[in-house]
Design a protein around this motif. Structure first.
Motif, PDB file in Angstrom:
ATOM      1  N   ARG A  22       1.826  12.462 -11.497  1.00 16.56           N
ATOM      2  CA  ARG A  22       2.026  11.545 -10.370  1.00 16.56           C
ATOM      3  C   ARG A  22       2.233  12.328  -9.076  1.00 16.56           C
ATOM      4  O   ARG A  22       1.689  11.986  -8.027  1.00 16.56           O
ATOM      5  N   ARG A  23       3.008  13.396  -9.183  1.00 15.65           N
ATOM      6  CA  ARG A  23       3.238  14.227  -8.004  1.00 15.65           C
ATOM      7  C   ARG A  23       1.942  14.892  -7.549  1.00 15.65           C
ATOM      8  O   ARG A  23       1.627  14.934  -6.351  1.00 15.65           O
ATOM      9  N   ALA A  24       1.156  15.423  -8.500  1.00 18.56           N
ATOM     10  CA  ALA A  24      -0.089  16.101  -8.155  1.00 18.56           C
ATOM     11  C   ALA A  24      -1.063  15.143  -7.474  1.00 18.56           C
ATOM     12  O   ALA A  24      -1.731  15.503  -6.494  1.00 18.56           O
ATOM     13  N   GLU A  25      -1.136  13.911  -7.959  1.00 17.92           N
ATOM     14  CA  GLU A  25      -2.039  12.946  -7.341  1.00 17.92           C
ATOM     15  C   GLU A  25      -1.570  12.594  -5.930  1.00 17.92           C
ATOM     16  O   GLU A  25      -2.386  12.441  -5.013  1.00 17.92           O
ATOM     17  N   LEU A  26      -0.266  12.488  -5.762  1.00 17.01           N
ATOM     18  CA  LEU A  26       0.265  12.198  -4.424  1.00 17.01           C
ATOM     19  C   LEU A  26       0.001  13.360  -3.474  1.00 17.01           C
ATOM     20  O   LEU A  26      -0.328  13.143  -2.293  1.00 17.01           O
ATOM     21  N   VAL A  27       0.123  14.587  -3.965  1.00 20.78           N
ATOM     22  CA  VAL A  27      -0.208  15.756  -3.148  1.00 20.78           C
ATOM     23  C   VAL A  27      -1.694  15.709  -2.766  1.00 20.78           C
ATOM     24  O   VAL A  27      -2.073  16.044  -1.640  1.00 20.78           O
ATOM     25  N   VAL A  50       1.679   3.922  -2.611  1.00 21.05           N
ATOM     26  CA  VAL A  50       3.031   3.349  -2.658  1.00 21.05           C
ATOM     27  C   VAL A  50       3.589   3.415  -4.077  1.00 21.05           C
ATOM     28  O   VAL A  50       4.760   3.768  -4.289  1.00 21.05           O
ATOM     29  N   HIS A  51       2.761   3.093  -5.058  1.00 22.28           N
ATOM     30  CA  HIS A  51       3.215   3.111  -6.448  1.00 22.28           C
ATOM     31  C   HIS A  51       3.637   4.513  -6.876  1.00 22.28           C
ATOM     32  O   HIS A  51       4.695   4.690  -7.518  1.00 22.28           O
ATOM     33  N   LEU A  52       2.824   5.531  -6.540  1.00 25.00           N
ATOM     34  CA  LEU A  52       3.152   6.902  -6.933  1.00 25.00           C
ATOM     35  C   LEU A  52       4.446   7.370  -6.279  1.00 25.00           C
ATOM     36  O   LEU A  52       5.312   7.982  -6.926  1.00 25.00           O
ATOM     37  N   VAL A  81      -0.291   3.997   5.291  1.00 23.34           N
ATOM     38  CA  VAL A  81       0.880   4.257   4.459  1.00 23.34           C
ATOM     39  C   VAL A  81       1.472   5.591   4.907  1.00 23.34           C
ATOM     40  O   VAL A  81       0.759   6.600   4.975  1.00 23.34           O
ATOM     41  N   GLU A  82       2.766   5.580   5.229  1.00 17.90           N
ATOM     42  CA  GLU A  82       3.449   6.806   5.636  1.00 17.90           C
ATOM     43  C   GLU A  82       4.098   7.446   4.411  1.00 17.90           C
ATOM     44  O   GLU A  82       4.913   6.825   3.729  1.00 17.90           O
ATOM     45  N   LEU A  83       3.710   8.696   4.130  1.00 20.15           N
ATOM     46  CA  LEU A  83       4.217   9.405   2.962  1.00 20.15           C
ATOM     47  C   LEU A  83       5.096  10.571   3.385  1.00 20.15           C
ATOM     48  O   LEU A  83       4.945  11.117   4.483  1.00 20.15           O
ATOM     49  N   ASP A  84       5.998  10.961   2.517  1.00 20.53           N
ATOM     50  CA  ASP A  84       6.881  12.089   2.782  1.00 20.53           C
ATOM     51  C   ASP A  84       6.162  13.378   2.406  1.00 20.53           C
ATOM     52  O   ASP A  84       5.888  13.616   1.223  1.00 20.53           O
ATOM     53  N   PRO A  85       5.845  14.228   3.385  1.00 18.40           N
ATOM     54  CA  PRO A  85       5.079  15.448   3.074  1.00 18.40           C
ATOM     55  C   PRO A  85       5.859  16.451   2.239  1.00 18.40           C
ATOM     56  O   PRO A  85       5.280  17.390   1.704  1.00 18.40           O
ATOM     57  N   ARG A  86       7.168  16.248   2.107  1.00 15.25           N
ATOM     58  CA  ARG A  86       7.975  17.204   1.332  1.00 15.25           C
ATOM     59  C   ARG A  86       7.624  17.191  -0.152  1.00 15.25           C
ATOM     60  O   ARG A  86       7.991  18.124  -0.880  1.00 15.25           O
ATOM     61  N   ILE A  87       6.906  16.148  -0.587  1.00 12.91           N
ATOM     62  CA  ILE A  87       6.516  16.092  -1.990  1.00 12.91           C
ATOM     63  C   ILE A  87       5.607  17.259  -2.361  1.00 12.91           C
ATOM     64  O   ILE A  87       5.526  17.684  -3.516  1.00 12.91           O
ATOM     65  N   GLY A 107      -6.547  12.251  -6.394  1.00 15.05           N
ATOM     66  CA  GLY A 107      -5.882  11.846  -5.162  1.00 15.05           C
ATOM     67  C   GLY A 107      -6.725  12.153  -3.926  1.00 15.05           C
ATOM     68  O   GLY A 107      -6.821  11.329  -3.014  1.00 15.05           O
ATOM     69  N   VAL A 108      -7.336  13.334  -3.888  1.00 13.12           N
ATOM     70  CA  VAL A 108      -8.191  13.690  -2.747  1.00 13.12           C
ATOM     71  C   VAL A 108      -9.385  12.748  -2.663  1.00 13.12           C
ATOM     72  O   VAL A 108      -9.783  12.306  -1.578  1.00 13.12           O
ATOM     73  N   LEU A 109      -9.954  12.419  -3.812  1.00 16.79           N
ATOM     74  CA  LEU A 109     -11.101  11.517  -3.832  1.00 16.79           C
ATOM     75  C   LEU A 109     -10.723  10.127  -3.326  1.00 16.79           C
ATOM     76  O   LEU A 109     -11.470   9.496  -2.561  1.00 16.79           O
ATOM     77  N   LEU A 110      -9.563   9.642  -3.719  1.00 15.55           N
ATOM     78  CA  LEU A 110      -9.114   8.333  -3.252  1.00 15.55           C
ATOM     79  C   LEU A 110      -8.873   8.329  -1.745  1.00 15.55           C
ATOM     80  O   LEU A 110      -9.199   7.368  -1.053  1.00 15.55           O
TER      81      LEU A 110
END
Length: 282
Positions: A22-27, A50-52, A81-87, A107-110
């Motif tokens: 999940r973390r890798a996909e969010l990255v 948002v789900h990840l 969607v605003e994400l926390d880059p610290r992930i 994640g990059v593809l999405l």
């Protein structure tokens, strides 16, 4: 024909079981977005982000419509969607296991990928803001045995794939099984059409040869008859000449069946008739 939205929808429905995936996909989403602000036309991608983030215990607001530009025009991006880059702190492609690498590429593809299936062939491209990000993605895909090419369009850096095998390999890696099936269906359909065209072309060529040969044979029979020589020929040649006149469009196999002799015998007799008429002309 499958469209990009359906492939992305399939990918968005994948819920990684491992927290590391999940973390890798969010990255990967952050990398494809080029920063903490994910802008997308695809609602499924926004929901996935948002789900990840929520699954990893991160605070994240629901997707919101993108604001218009300074001229008051509506933004071309539907959702933000605003994400926390610290992930992404401490995450490394080189240190990531295979399942995390696949999740990252998904994640990059999405976030930045475009997929199309057209009659001319499939096409996949990533549109990225920074050249360094594009170079890193090409290197990452190379590590997964997927060959990607660089490009540039309107100041954006492209990483694109062409060719059935490369695109199928990418979609298989990220879990787009329906997309792989569509590619295979397209390939089979293309091969069947190509084979059918070859068969039709061969049949047309054979028919043209048969018509030309029959025309020569009928002309030779007519000359022999006009000269009074046809009746003097042997019974086999006379029978073959009569059958050719009776069946002017038939091929050798049909004539052989009607005469009750072999194909080669019919061919020899017809060649003999043409030869006799030609000898007389000379």
């Amino acid at each position: 024909m499958l469209v990009a939205g359906e492939v992305k929808g399939e990918l968005a429905r994948i819920h990684p079981a491992r927290a590391c995936c999940r973390r890798a996909e969010l990255v990967g989403l952050l990398s494809g977005a080029g920063g903490p602000t994910l802008r997308t036309l695809d609602h499924a991608t926004a929901r996935t982000a948002v789900h990840l983030a929520t699954a990893l215990g991160m605070a994240v607001d629901p997707p919101r419509p993108a604001a218009g530009d300074r001229r008051g025009e509506r933004s071309r991006h539907h959702l933000v969607v605003e994400l926390d880059p610290r992930i992404a702190d401490g995450w490394s492609w080189k240190a990531a296991p295979a399942h995390d690498r696949r999740a990252f590429v998904r994640g990059v593809l999405l976030a930045s990928g475009s997929i199309s299936f057209t009659p001319s062939g499939p096409h996949v491209e990533f549109v990225l803001r920074e050249r360094a990000t594009a170079d890193e993605l090409r290197s990452a895909l190379s590590d997964l045995d997927v060959r990607a090419l660089p490009g540039l369009r309107r100041g954006r850096h492209l990483v694109y794939l062409k060719g059935q095998e490369e695109i199928a390999a990418l979609l298989r890696l990220v879990g787009a099984n329906r997309g792989v099936l569509e590619l295979e269906t397209h390939r089979v359909g293309r091969d069947v059409r190509a084979r059918l065209n070859r068969l039709l072309n061969a049949e047309e060529a054979n028919l043209a040869r048969t018509v030309r040969a029959a025309d020569r044979q009928l002309g030779a029979i007519a000359r022999l008859e006009a000269e009074g020589r046809l009746g003097t020929l042997g019974p086999g040649l006379r029978e073959t000449a009569a059958m050719r006149r009776h069946m002017p469009d038939a091929d050798l196999d049909t004539l052989a069946g009607a005469l009750g002799v072999s194909r080669s015998a019919v061919n020899h007799r017809l060649r003999r008739l043409v030869g006799l008429a030609s000898d007389e002309e000379e």
